[in-house]
Scaffold this active site. Structure first.
Site, PDB file in Angstrom:
ATOM      1  N   SER A  65       0.830  -1.479  -0.116  1.00 18.36           N
ATOM      2  CA  SER A  65      -0.096   0.077   0.089  1.00 18.36           C
ATOM      3  C   SER A  65       1.088   1.276  -0.164  1.00 18.36           C
ATOM      4  CB  SER A  65      -0.893  -0.020   1.204  1.00 18.36           C
ATOM      5  OG  SER A  65      -1.946   1.204   1.091  1.00 18.36           O
ATOM      6  N   ASP A 105      -9.936  -3.990  -5.101  1.00 11.91           N
ATOM      7  CA  ASP A 105      -9.258  -2.872  -4.313  1.00 11.91           C
ATOM      8  C   ASP A 105      -9.410  -1.816  -5.230  1.00 11.91           C
ATOM      9  OD1 ASP A 105      -7.320  -1.222  -3.046  1.00 11.91           O
ATOM     10  OD2 ASP A 105      -5.691  -2.696  -3.499  1.00 11.91           O
ATOM     11  N   HIS A 143      -7.850  -4.952  -0.496  1.00 13.65           N
ATOM     12  CA  HIS A 143      -7.024  -4.132  -0.221  1.00 13.65           C
ATOM     13  C   HIS A 143      -6.535  -4.556   1.347  1.00 13.65           C
ATOM     14  CE1 HIS A 143      -4.101  -0.744  -0.191  1.00 13.65           C
ATOM     15  NE2 HIS A 143      -4.346  -0.724   0.956  1.00 13.65           N
TER      16      HIS A 143
END
Length: 319
Positions: free
Chosen positions: A159, A254, A284
């Site tokens: 991320s 995501d 995610h």
């Protein structure tokens, strides 16, 4: 494809534990979101024992300090992997990612360096970038102490940590050092562009709904016009040729899926070797759900295999 069964059960349990009428995360202050996020950490367990674990305090670009944690799986590790954790540049720390770091070290055979880069909004862009660069170079300067002499250096993260890892690969190319054997980008943030289709697909609005991503960017770089800086949005980097080979994971459900895959395409177009996987049925954040979501272990095992393969290639070239 829908979210897999393990993810659905996790989300149902999380919803059941949320008080009725509680505001969504993006309406809360950073301190509360950090507390809520860290409350999940005990689910991940302690992680495997290491040959040695050490914390070191580093001095940042502005004189402020931050910590790195070194997990050494054996007396003479075969590589060094600098891991930059996720959390939208705002939440989470190396304590929250300690179990992941331990698992990565044990399975890959590499010494893992977790970098506790400073967080926004108290330390907005470019603090996270600069701290990550300091941590990467600190590890590179100590290869022979952290692993065997001549061991390869990897950088990776999930991320926001994937965002920082991509930037580290670009910086390393531009500076001519340190040499990175491979960059591991797990559902990375690559562009402050919310118009891509994955941002608006209803099935993608799970732990990281689009409003939550707006919240993260607002805290990291308050002025939207500054978010196109290539060290904030590496997709905007004009030239990506010559950066380290990339291993890229995106999650099917995501909001960041499309920008991650677009970045992989840009790397390929620049002649960079890219291995990319869209992990089916995942949301995610799944990689950081160690010991909770089975797909986390699947990706961890694949990352470890690629690290070991790269180590073997380096040893063969040195022989």
């Amino acid at each position: 494809m829908a979210l897999d069964e393990a993810t659905v059960k996790f989300l149902e349990a999380a919803a059941a534990g949320t008080p009725e009428g509680a505001p969504p995360a993006w309406e809360l202050p950073p301190e509360q979101v950090r507390e809520n996020s860290s409350a999940m950490t005990p689910m991940f367990g302690k992680g495997p024992e290491m040959h040695a674990t050490e914390d070191h305090e580093l001095v940042g670009f502005d004189g402020g300090t931050f910590k790195v944690r070194v997990h050494r799986p054996s007396a003479e590790a075969s590589a060094v992997f600098v891991y930059l954790h996720g959390g939208g540049w705002v939440v989470s720390d190396i304590d929250d990612f300690d179990t992941l770091g331990r698992q990565l070290a044990e399975k890959s055979g590499a010494t893992v360096v977790l970098v506790n880069y400073r967080k926004a909004p108290e330390n907005p862009f470019p603090a996270a970038v600069e701290d990550s660069w300091t941590g990467l170079n600190w590890a590179a300067d100590r290869i022979a102490e952290l692993a065997r002499p001549g061991a390869p250096l990897f950088v990776g993260g999930d991320s926001a940590g994937g965002n920082l890892s991509a930037v580290m690969a670009i910086r390393s190319r531009d500076a001519g050092a340190p040499t990175i054997a491979k960059q591991f980008l797990i559902y990375p943030v690559t562009d402050a562009d919310f118009s891509r289709p994955s941002y608006n697909e209803p099935e993608n609005q799970t732990l990281l709904a689009k409003e939550f991503m707006f919240w993260f960017w607002d805290h990291y770089i308050a002025n939207p016009e500054e978010r196109s800086h290539p060290e904030a949005s590496p997709f905007r980097q004009e030239n990506l040729a010559g950066v380290a080979p990339a291993f890229l994971i995106t999650a099917e459900h995501d909001v960041l899926r499309d920008e991650g895959e677009a970045y992989g395409d840009r790397l390929r177009d620049a002649g960079v070797e890219v291995e990319a996987h869209r992990w089916p049925g995942q949301m995610h954040g799944f990689f950081s759900m160690v010991n909770v979501l089975p797909a986390s272990a699947e990706v961890m095992d694949l990352v470890a295999v690629r690290v070991r393969e790269s180590i073997s290639e380096t040893e063969g070239a040195q022989a």
